[in-house]
Each structure stands twice: as structure tokens, then as C-alpha cells.
Design a protein around this motif. Structure first.
Motif, PDB file in Angstrom:
ATOM      1  N   ARG A  47     -65.917  -3.267 -35.360  1.00  0.00           N
ATOM      2  CA  ARG A  47     -65.640  -3.926 -34.073  1.00  0.00           C
ATOM      3  C   ARG A  47     -65.654  -5.442 -34.281  1.00  0.00           C
ATOM      4  O   ARG A  47     -66.701  -6.032 -34.551  1.00  0.00           O
ATOM      5  N   ASN A  48     -64.518  -6.032 -34.115  1.00  0.00           N
ATOM      6  CA  ASN A  48     -64.373  -7.478 -34.269  1.00  0.00           C
ATOM      7  C   ASN A  48     -64.545  -8.124 -32.898  1.00  0.00           C
ATOM      8  O   ASN A  48     -63.671  -8.017 -32.040  1.00  0.00           O
ATOM      9  N   GLU A  49     -65.641  -8.813 -32.702  1.00  0.00           N
ATOM     10  CA  GLU A  49     -65.940  -9.433 -31.405  1.00  0.00           C
ATOM     11  C   GLU A  49     -65.558 -10.904 -31.392  1.00  0.00           C
ATOM     12  O   GLU A  49     -66.065 -11.666 -30.578  1.00  0.00           O
ATOM     13  N   THR A  50     -64.690 -11.304 -32.305  1.00  0.00           N
ATOM     14  CA  THR A  50     -64.303 -12.712 -32.419  1.00  0.00           C
ATOM     15  C   THR A  50     -62.819 -12.869 -32.078  1.00  0.00           C
ATOM     16  O   THR A  50     -62.061 -11.900 -32.097  1.00  0.00           O
ATOM     17  N   PRO A  51     -62.388 -14.108 -31.817  1.00  0.00           N
ATOM     18  CA  PRO A  51     -60.960 -14.370 -31.580  1.00  0.00           C
ATOM     19  C   PRO A  51     -60.166 -14.561 -32.868  1.00  0.00           C
ATOM     20  O   PRO A  51     -59.010 -14.967 -32.813  1.00  0.00           O
ATOM     21  N   ASN A  52     -60.780 -14.253 -34.021  1.00  0.00           N
ATOM     22  CA  ASN A  52     -60.147 -14.452 -35.323  1.00  0.00           C
ATOM     23  C   ASN A  52     -59.806 -13.105 -35.952  1.00  0.00           C
ATOM     24  O   ASN A  52     -60.474 -12.118 -35.708  1.00  0.00           O
ATOM     25  N   ALA A  53     -58.784 -13.099 -36.786  1.00  0.00           N
ATOM     26  CA  ALA A  53     -58.478 -11.911 -37.585  1.00  0.00           C
ATOM     27  C   ALA A  53     -59.323 -11.935 -38.857  1.00  0.00           C
ATOM     28  O   ALA A  53     -59.578 -13.003 -39.425  1.00  0.00           O
ATOM     29  N   HIS A  54     -59.770 -10.746 -39.290  1.00  0.00           N
ATOM     30  CA  HIS A  54     -60.603 -10.652 -40.491  1.00  0.00           C
ATOM     31  C   HIS A  54     -60.121  -9.491 -41.358  1.00  0.00           C
ATOM     32  O   HIS A  54     -60.173  -8.340 -40.921  1.00  0.00           O
ATOM     33  N   PRO A  55     -59.663  -9.760 -42.567  1.00  0.00           N
ATOM     34  CA  PRO A  55     -59.358  -8.678 -43.509  1.00  0.00           C
ATOM     35  C   PRO A  55     -60.665  -8.168 -44.126  1.00  0.00           C
ATOM     36  O   PRO A  55     -61.247  -8.821 -44.992  1.00  0.00           O
ATOM     37  N   ILE A  56     -61.122  -7.032 -43.650  1.00  0.00           N
ATOM     38  CA  ILE A  56     -62.418  -6.496 -44.067  1.00  0.00           C
ATOM     39  C   ILE A  56     -62.224  -5.596 -45.279  1.00  0.00           C
ATOM     40  O   ILE A  56     -61.428  -4.665 -45.255  1.00  0.00           O
ATOM     41  N   HIS A  57     -62.993  -5.886 -46.312  1.00  0.00           N
ATOM     42  CA  HIS A  57     -62.810  -5.243 -47.610  1.00  0.00           C
ATOM     43  C   HIS A  57     -64.098  -4.532 -48.026  1.00  0.00           C
ATOM     44  O   HIS A  57     -65.186  -5.099 -47.929  1.00  0.00           O
ATOM     45  N   LEU A  58     -63.953  -3.301 -48.500  1.00  0.00           N
ATOM     46  CA  LEU A  58     -65.085  -2.509 -48.983  1.00  0.00           C
ATOM     47  C   LEU A  58     -64.888  -2.223 -50.461  1.00  0.00           C
ATOM     48  O   LEU A  58     -63.828  -1.732 -50.875  1.00  0.00           O
ATOM     49  N   HIS A  59     -65.911  -2.517 -51.250  1.00  0.00           N
ATOM     50  CA  HIS A  59     -65.867  -2.220 -52.677  1.00  0.00           C
ATOM     51  C   HIS A  59     -66.303  -0.781 -52.929  1.00  0.00           C
ATOM     52  O   HIS A  59     -67.092  -0.215 -52.173  1.00  0.00           O
ATOM     53  N   GLY A  60     -65.833  -0.180 -54.003  1.00  0.00           N
ATOM     54  CA  GLY A  60     -66.397   1.059 -54.513  1.00  0.00           C
ATOM     55  C   GLY A  60     -65.951   2.336 -53.839  1.00  0.00           C
ATOM     56  O   GLY A  60     -66.143   3.413 -54.388  1.00  0.00           O
ATOM     57  N   LEU A  61     -65.386   2.241 -52.639  1.00  0.00           N
ATOM     58  CA  LEU A  61     -64.995   3.413 -51.874  1.00  0.00           C
ATOM     59  C   LEU A  61     -63.635   3.142 -51.234  1.00  0.00           C
ATOM     60  O   LEU A  61     -63.268   1.985 -51.020  1.00  0.00           O
ATOM     61  N   SER A  62     -62.930   4.200 -50.917  1.00  0.00           N
ATOM     62  CA  SER A  62     -61.681   4.083 -50.165  1.00  0.00           C
ATOM     63  C   SER A  62     -61.873   4.737 -48.807  1.00  0.00           C
ATOM     64  O   SER A  62     -62.654   5.681 -48.673  1.00  0.00           O
ATOM     65  N   PHE A  63     -61.167   4.241 -47.807  1.00  0.00           N
ATOM     66  CA  PHE A  63     -61.254   4.831 -46.475  1.00  0.00           C
ATOM     67  C   PHE A  63     -59.864   5.033 -45.884  1.00  0.00           C
ATOM     68  O   PHE A  63     -58.889   4.407 -46.326  1.00  0.00           O
ATOM     69  N   LYS A  64     -59.796   5.916 -44.908  1.00  0.00           N
ATOM     70  CA  LYS A  64     -58.534   6.201 -44.217  1.00  0.00           C
ATOM     71  C   LYS A  64     -58.584   5.553 -42.840  1.00  0.00           C
ATOM     72  O   LYS A  64     -59.579   5.688 -42.119  1.00  0.00           O
ATOM     73  N   THR A  80     -59.116  -2.037 -47.653  1.00  0.00           N
ATOM     74  CA  THR A  80     -59.100  -3.243 -46.834  1.00  0.00           C
ATOM     75  C   THR A  80     -58.414  -2.946 -45.506  1.00  0.00           C
ATOM     76  O   THR A  80     -57.378  -2.284 -45.486  1.00  0.00           O
ATOM     77  N   ALA A  81     -59.004  -3.440 -44.422  1.00  0.00           N
ATOM     78  CA  ALA A  81     -58.413  -3.275 -43.097  1.00  0.00           C
ATOM     79  C   ALA A  81     -58.340  -4.642 -42.432  1.00  0.00           C
ATOM     80  O   ALA A  81     -59.340  -5.360 -42.369  1.00  0.00           O
ATOM     81  N   LEU A  82     -57.139  -5.017 -41.950  1.00  0.00           N
ATOM     82  CA  LEU A  82     -57.009  -6.271 -41.220  1.00  0.00           C
ATOM     83  C   LEU A  82     -57.408  -6.014 -39.769  1.00  0.00           C
ATOM     84  O   LEU A  82     -56.709  -5.330 -39.032  1.00  0.00           O
ATOM     85  N   LEU A  83     -58.560  -6.561 -39.393  1.00  0.00           N
ATOM     86  CA  LEU A  83     -59.045  -6.430 -38.019  1.00  0.00           C
ATOM     87  C   LEU A  83     -58.497  -7.585 -37.207  1.00  0.00           C
ATOM     88  O   LEU A  83     -58.783  -8.753 -37.501  1.00  0.00           O
ATOM     89  N   LEU A  84     -57.729  -7.264 -36.182  1.00  0.00           N
ATOM     90  CA  LEU A  84     -57.191  -8.306 -35.309  1.00  0.00           C
ATOM     91  C   LEU A  84     -58.282  -8.783 -34.354  1.00  0.00           C
ATOM     92  O   LEU A  84     -59.353  -8.171 -34.240  1.00  0.00           O
ATOM     93  N   ALA A  85     -58.015  -9.881 -33.682  1.00  0.00           N
ATOM     94  CA  ALA A  85     -58.971 -10.417 -32.711  1.00  0.00           C
ATOM     95  C   ALA A  85     -59.349  -9.358 -31.689  1.00  0.00           C
ATOM     96  O   ALA A  85     -58.474  -8.661 -31.163  1.00  0.00           O
ATOM     97  N   GLU A  86     -60.634  -9.193 -31.468  1.00  0.00           N
ATOM     98  CA  GLU A  86     -61.168  -8.274 -30.464  1.00  0.00           C
ATOM     99  C   GLU A  86     -60.761  -6.812 -30.724  1.00  0.00           C
ATOM    100  O   GLU A  86     -60.765  -5.996 -29.813  1.00  0.00           O
TER     101      GLU A  86
END
Ligand SMILES: [Cu+2]
Length: 123
Positions: A47-64, A80-86
Motif C-alpha cells: 500500500r503506497n500512501e504517498t503521492p510518489n511512484a515507487h518501484p518496489i523490489h524484492l530480492h531472493g523471491l519472485s511474486f505474481k 519488482t512492482a511499480l506502485l503508483l501514487a496511492e
């Protein structure tokens, strides 16, 4: 002496995950964001509670990518998932790799000013 850290620190923080900012190279690392058991399946909610986009990256595991409150998502398996604002996104994974795995924003200025953590997969 400082212990090897995930990403170091610029000495100040602007961001946090679950209200905790990563403090960088500290002798007492903060607790993992999630504890997972080897071989079990999980759904994580980002959950991105900011007005910014964040490419969230996880090491060691893959997710769908499962679902978003903002858009339809391609059925990708990724680290990696690009989380858009809010944006709130749910992803699924199988905890198939034991260890402590970094979880952080891939914007280096965000990563080094708090938007970093890790998850643990116990054997
Ligand atoms: Cu970011």
C-alpha cells in the motif's frame, strides 16, 4: 564497526515501511517486515500512501501480480512492482528460498533514506 547493511544510509530518513524507516548500517538491524515459512504460499499487500511512484523490489523471491485498486495488472511473475501514487497492490508468492531478503524501493534516493526493509524465509 558497522555491520554490512542492505544499502547504507545518508544519515537521514524521509520514507518508511510499516512506519519503520531503515536505519542503514546499524549493529542491531531492525526486525523483518514479514516472517515466512519455507514452502508456504503468501499474499502480500503493498500500500503506497504517498503521492510518489515507487518501484518496489524484492530480492531472493519472485511474486505474481494479482490485483490493484488503480488498474488491471498483467499476470506477470516478477521481482519488482511499480506502485503508483496511492496505489494498493496484492501479489502472491511461494516462499521457496530460505534467507533474509531485501525489500526496497529501487529509487536509490528513496532506498537510502528509509524505504528499505527485508523479509525472512525460515527453513
Ligand atoms: Cu520510492
Amino acid at each position: 564497526a558497522p555491520q554490512p547493511g542492505i544499502c547504507g544510509s545518508l544519515g537521514y530518513t524521509f520514507w518508511s515501511i510499516n512506519r519503520v524507516a531503515w536505519e542503514g548500517d546499524t549493529p542491531n538491524p531492525i526486525e523483518p517486515l514479514a516472517l515466512m515459512r519455507l514452502g508456504k504460499s503468501y499474499i502480500l499487500r503493498f500500500r503506497n500512501e504517498t503521492p510518489n511512484a515507487h518501484p518496489i523490489h524484492l530480492h531472493g523471491l519472485s511474486f505474481k501480480l494479482l490485483r490493484s485498486n488503480k488498474r488491471s495488472l498483467p499476470p506477470l511473475v516478477t521481482d519488482t512492482a511499480l506502485l503508483l501514487a496511492e496505489e494498493t497492490m496484492e501479489v502472491s508468492l511461494v516462499a521457496d528460498n530460505p534467507g533474509n531478503w531485501a525489500f526496497h524501493c529501487h529509487v536509490i534516493e528513496h532506498q537510502k533514506t528509509g524505504l528499505t526493509g527485508y523479509v525472512r524465509v525460515d527453513a
